[in-house]
Every structure is written in structure tokens, then in C-alpha cells.
Motif scaffolding. Structure first.
Motif, PDB file in Angstrom:
ATOM      1  N   HIS A 115       0.833  -1.198   0.000  1.00  0.00           N
ATOM      2  CA  HIS A 115       0.000   0.000   0.000  1.00  0.00           C
ATOM      3  C   HIS A 115       0.873   1.257   0.000  1.00  0.00           C
ATOM      4  O   HIS A 115       0.625   2.213  -0.746  1.00  0.00           O
ATOM      5  CB  HIS A 115      -0.899   0.035   1.237  1.00  0.00           C
ATOM      6  N   SER A 171      -8.480  -4.567   0.186  1.00  0.00           N
ATOM      7  CA  SER A 171      -7.806  -3.589  -0.676  1.00  0.00           C
ATOM      8  C   SER A 171      -6.956  -4.283  -1.733  1.00  0.00           C
ATOM      9  O   SER A 171      -5.871  -3.823  -2.083  1.00  0.00           O
ATOM     10  CB  SER A 171      -6.930  -2.654   0.180  1.00  0.00           C
ATOM     11  N   ASN A 174      -5.412  -2.254  -4.585  1.00  0.00           N
ATOM     12  CA  ASN A 174      -4.263  -1.422  -4.225  1.00  0.00           C
ATOM     13  C   ASN A 174      -2.980  -2.231  -4.105  1.00  0.00           C
ATOM     14  O   ASN A 174      -1.881  -1.664  -4.108  1.00  0.00           O
ATOM     15  CB  ASN A 174      -4.526  -0.699  -2.905  1.00  0.00           C
ATOM     16  N   GLN A 175      -3.121  -3.533  -3.985  1.00  0.00           N
ATOM     17  CA  GLN A 175      -1.955  -4.408  -3.832  1.00  0.00           C
ATOM     18  C   GLN A 175      -1.485  -4.986  -5.165  1.00  0.00           C
ATOM     19  O   GLN A 175      -0.536  -5.773  -5.206  1.00  0.00           O
ATOM     20  CB  GLN A 175      -2.301  -5.531  -2.855  1.00  0.00           C
TER      21      GLN A 175
END
Length: 230
Positions: A115, A171, A174-175
Motif C-alpha cells: 500500500h 484492498s 491497491n496491492q
């Protein structure tokens, strides 16, 4: 009533979910990490590492108040307090704890770095982005392989290991992860996401959270203020 000092982050959501799953009454005390509230001396008395979440239980194991920090330790404590989501057998308990430690030592820190370098770092460092994106994918593959032969991450039962891992995978975009590469993990994720207690838990404090886009917030979280000796 348990006091929960927290914010809308994966580590905070772990504890919110556990409390909802256990049906324990709790009061949320927001700690706005973007505003630096984690450095308040009163909070540091509860959480000396200036991280959320932390709890204060007025009725601890000996009937006296107890405060705890570190989300993994809090999950183990709440499981022991309620007798839920941690198997009673020694084998089941240790199998669950190993996967909890996998989350605490691997999934959380590595996905957190992914992140940071993919989204929050002021400089885009190709080496760091590639390193932590690849590590995220490696960890997803470990979990996918495990869930190809296990209903839940630690075995046949839903446990604190599932509760600890789930918020970090919300998330996935986002990774740098593509769910199509991890079908067993995706099926597990969807099942966990459908649980009513999980849905309630991940909504806690969500309305208070703001995007960490300002220089002040970045300095508080990632700059010199974070490293001041207290």
C-alpha cells in the motif's frame, strides 16, 4: 462494556469484526491517526507503540480492568474470554495460532508496504513497488493453495485467523492483485464478506475516515513525527 480505541483500518476492523461476531457490548473511541491522536499521552498509556487498535476491558481475567494493544493479542484475548473462534483442542488451537502469526508477521506488514509504495510514498520507487507487489502475490498464492484443501484458513472451522486476514484483502486492487489468479481465496473472501457480523464490523468508523492525501497527514504517519522518541 469494552472500550475500543480504533480507526477504520484493517487492524482496527479485525477487532470490530471479532466483537460483532462474539456479540460483546463495546464502545468505540476514535483515534484519528491522520490527525496524530495516536500520540496522545493518554492513548500511549494503553498502546505504548502508538498504534491502533487497543482495548480496555473493565472486567479482565481476574475481575480487574485490563488494557491490551496489538490486534492479534486482542483477538486471542477475546477468543479466550468468550470461548469462540479458537478451537478448544491443543492441535486446533496451535494450527489456528500459526495462521494468526502468518497474518501478523507476513500478510499485514507486507501488504502494508505494498500500500505504502504503490499509493502513499511521495516518490515512486520501481524496485520497492515491484518487490512488495510480488510479495503480496506470493502471500495470496500461499493462502489460495491452503484454501484449495481447507474450508477455512486454519481448518474446518471459522476462527480468529480468518477474522485477522480478511480485512487486509479488501484492498486487493491497491496491492496489484487480480482475483482471477486466486479462485479458492476469492471464494473464501466472498463467504467471509457475506457474514452479517463482518459487514457490521467493517463499517465501524468508516464515516470518520478521510483520504490520506495531505502533506500534514503524510508527515504524521510517515514522516519525522512518527519517529520521535516518546
Amino acid at each position: 462494556m469494552i472500550e475500543v480505541y480504533s480507526w477504520a483500518t484493517p487492524n482496527g476492523h479485525k477487532v470490530h469484526i471479532m466483537l460483532e461476531e462474539c456479540g460483546l457490548p463495546y464502545k468505540v473511541i476514535p483515534v484519528d491517526i491522520g490527525a496524530g491522536e495516536q500520540f496522545d499521552p493518554k492513548f500511549l498509556e494503553i498502546s505504548p507503540n502508538n498504534k491502533i487498535p487497543a482495548i480496555v476491558d473493565p472486567v479482565g481475567p481476574d475481575g480487574q480492568p485490563i488494557s491490551l494493544f496489538e490486534s492479534g493479542a486482542i483477538l486471542v484475548y477475546l477468543a479466550a474470554k468468550t470461548g469462540k473462534f479458537l478451537p478448544a483442542s491443543d492441535r486446533g488451537k496451535f494450527e489456528t495460532l500459526q495462521w494468526l502469526m502468518f497474518q501478523m508477521g507476513g500478510v499485514g506488514p507486507m501488504l502494508g508496504q505494498a500500500h505504502h509504495f504503490r499509493i502513499y510514498a511521495p516518490q515512486k520507487i520501481d524496485y520497492a513497488i515491484e518487490r512488495y507487489t510480488n510479495e503480496a502475490k506470493r502471500l495470496y498464492a500461499v493462502m489460495d493453495k491452503r484454501l484449495a484443501k481447507s474450508t477455512y484458513i486454519a481448518g474446518p472451522e471459522y476462527t480468529i485467523a480468518d477474522i485477522a486476514i480478511f480485512p487486509w484483502l479488501r484492498s486487493w486492487k491497491n496491492q496489484g492483485v487480480d482475483w482471477n489468479d486466486y479462485p479458492h481465496l476469492k471464494g473464501w473472501f466472498d463467504e467471509i464478506a457475506a457474514r452479517p457480523a463482518v459487514q457490521r464490523g467493517v463499517e465501524v468508523l468508516t464515516d470518520r475516515r478521510k483520504p490520506l492525501t495531505g502533506d500534514k497527514e503524510r508527515e504524521i504517519l510517515f514522516g519525522a513525527k512518527q519517529y520521535e522518541r516518546r
